[in-house]
Design an enzyme around this catalytic site. Structure first.
Site, short mmCIF file in Angstrom:
data_model
loop_
_atom_site.label_atom_id
_atom_site.label_comp_id
_atom_site.label_asym_id
_atom_site.label_seq_id
_atom_site.Cartn_x
_atom_site.Cartn_y
_atom_site.Cartn_z
N ASP A 24 4.36 43.31 21.31
CA ASP A 24 4.03 42.47 22.60
C ASP A 24 5.38 42.88 23.36
O ASP A 24 5.28 42.57 24.61
CB ASP A 24 4.03 41.05 22.31
CG ASP A 24 2.50 40.69 22.01
OD1 ASP A 24 1.64 41.52 22.36
OD2 ASP A 24 2.38 39.76 21.21
N ASP B 75 -10.81 46.11 23.00
CA ASP B 75 -9.38 46.22 22.19
C ASP B 75 -9.74 47.02 21.03
O ASP B 75 -8.72 48.04 20.54
CB ASP B 75 -9.30 44.75 21.61
CG ASP B 75 -9.06 43.78 22.56
OD1 ASP B 75 -7.78 42.97 22.48
OD2 ASP B 75 -9.69 43.24 23.34
N SER C 158 0.54 39.90 30.42
CA SER C 158 0.59 41.43 29.45
C SER C 158 2.02 41.86 29.76
O SER C 158 2.80 41.03 30.67
CB SER C 158 -0.27 42.17 29.77
OG SER C 158 -0.03 43.13 31.01
N LYS D 185 4.52 42.66 33.20
CA LYS D 185 5.69 42.00 33.68
C LYS D 185 6.84 42.84 33.45
O LYS D 185 7.71 42.78 34.46
CB LYS D 185 5.66 40.65 33.03
CG LYS D 185 4.50 39.56 33.31
CD LYS D 185 5.01 38.15 32.71
CE LYS D 185 4.65 37.99 31.28
NZ LYS D 185 3.25 38.14 31.04
P1 AMP Z 1 1.03 37.20 28.18
O1 AMP Z 1 -0.09 38.01 28.74
O2 AMP Z 1 2.45 37.45 28.71
O3 AMP Z 1 1.10 35.74 28.65
O4 AMP Z 1 1.15 37.25 26.62
C1 AMP Z 1 0.09 37.69 25.76
C2 AMP Z 1 0.63 37.57 24.35
O5 AMP Z 1 1.07 36.02 24.28
C3 AMP Z 1 -0.51 37.90 23.41
O6 AMP Z 1 -0.28 39.29 22.98
C4 AMP Z 1 -0.10 36.89 22.18
O7 AMP Z 1 0.52 37.68 21.16
C5 AMP Z 1 1.26 36.21 22.80
N1 AMP Z 1 1.08 34.73 22.45
C6 AMP Z 1 -0.23 33.91 21.93
N2 AMP Z 1 0.26 32.59 21.64
C7 AMP Z 1 1.36 32.51 22.16
C8 AMP Z 1 2.50 31.35 22.28
N3 AMP Z 1 2.12 30.27 21.97
N4 AMP Z 1 3.62 31.74 22.82
C9 AMP Z 1 4.18 32.79 23.15
N5 AMP Z 1 3.07 33.99 23.18
C10 AMP Z 1 1.94 33.71 22.43
MG MG Z 2 -0.27 41.28 22.84
#
Ligand code: AMP
Ligand code: MG
Length: 325
Positions: free
Chosen positions: A270, A45, A238, A241
């Site tokens: 994000d 990162d 990530s 998607k």
């Molecule tokens: P994903 O890989 O799509 O599940 O999302 C990753 C991202 O989810 C990370 O970059 C975080 O910023 C974000 N994230 C962390 N905690 C949460 C949460 N409780 N709800 C939604 N997104 C989150």
């Molecule tokens: Mg992220």
């Protein structure tokens, strides 16, 4: 073409960062540190953020970068060996870089949103990265509160979705008004991508996070069922998607807030790159109430809740289903 220079600088930076991330994953396996907010962060990162901020600083020195990481943790005396590790990986790009320069490049990602700025997630989906699954290096340019350019490098994504065991590594890119494109990370030639057409003849497919905290899987399944989606959802980490919907591997990406997440709002890094890639591929991206994502309120999507990203033609039906459930 608009933003040609920005696009070329960003493609080169993302390709270099992708090589760094894959090298770290190959050499070190999972070894994450934990940040103050309890989320994981790795040498990769930091290395990816350093490489990308270095490239932007060299060519667009006045552009702020609003990035996910900063070097506070790495600059603690006890972390000197970690910073040295990051620096050794940055040597893949700049063999003369010093630890001080690397920390300064990472901290360049502490910029503030302004009339024109970049937003960067050097590894989106760090949990997927550590698990050996999908992740994305996501970079977008925002002008006047609008995303005008977005790029995502997805080093572990199959180049051809029909051949999941074939070559991996895809870069998605989109400039406003110019369509969305994808190229193999090992290749130079982008090809246009489109979301699935209404008459594609394929069953509609949902895509959602792997992490159960990041989306309400139960509610998402109920909505998919009400839309007649019979296939199992694809689960992927990530912003890859967004790329999957943009090139037609899936039709709908839902990210409905988990009730346990309280009033958490999404980070701009994000979603900015992914959203423009889907929109330029002919799809639609809103929050769960059907409002457009508003990138003009700082580093959070403070005006929005949840994400609905689709092939476009099912979007209004999805929003109606969300209202009902
Ligand atoms: P994903 O890989 O799509 O599940 O999302 C990753 C991202 O989810 C990370 O970059 C975080 O910023 C974000 N994230 C962390 N905690 C949460 C949460 N409780 N709800 C939604 N997104 C989150
Ligand atoms: Mg992220």
């Amino acid at each position: 073409m608009a933003y040609e220079h920005e696009k070329n600088v960003a493609i080169a930076a993302l390709k270099a960062a992708a090589r760094l991330c894959e090298q770290v994953r190959h050499d070190r396996g999972p070894d994450a540190m934990t940040k103050a907010d309890h989320s994981p962060v790795t040498v990769a990162d930091f290395g990816a953020q350093a490489v990308i901020c270095r490239a932007i600083a060299a060519i667009f020195p006045n552009d702020p970068v609003v990035g996910e990481e900063d070097a506070t943790l790495l600059q603690k005396p006890a972390m000197a060996e970690r910073l040295a590790q990051v620096t050794r990986y940055v040597h893949m790009v700049d063999p003369t870089a010093t630890p001080e320069q690397v920390a300064a490049w990472i901290n360049r990602g502490n910029g503030q949103p302004s009339d024109r700025f970049w937003t960067l997630d050097p590894i989106d989906g760090t949990k997927g990265y550590v698990r050996g699954d999908q992740y994305a290096i996501a970079l977008a340019l925002i002008e006047g509160g609008q995303v005008v350019l977005g790029l995502m490098a997805c080093p572990a994504l199959p180049v051809d979705p029909q051949q999941p065991e074939g070559d991996r590594g895809v870069l998605f890119l989109a400039a406003r008004g110019e369509g969305a494109h994808a190229l193999a990370l090992a290749n130079e030639h982008p090809h246009p991508i489109r979301v699935n057409a209404p008459d594609s003849g394929q069953p509609l497919r949902l895509i959602e996070s792997v992490e159960v905290d990041h989306g309400d899987h139960g509610r998402q399944a109920a909505i998919a069922q009400s839309l007649g989606m019979a296939e199992e959802p694809i689960r992927m980490d990530s912003q890859a998607k967004y790329g999957a919907v943009a090139r037609g591997d899936a039709d709908l990406y839902l990210r409905l807030p988990q009730p346990a997440s309280g009033d958490r709002r999404e980070n701009i890094w994000d979603h900015a790159a992914g959203a423009i890639v889907i929109e330029e591929a002919g799809g639609r991206v809103t929050d769960l109430f059907g409002q457009p994502l508003d990138f003009s309120h700082g580093s959070k999507l403070s005006q929005n809740q949840g994400i609905v990203a689709s092939n476009g033609h099912i979007h209004d039906r999805v929003l109606a289903a969300i209202r009902d459930r």
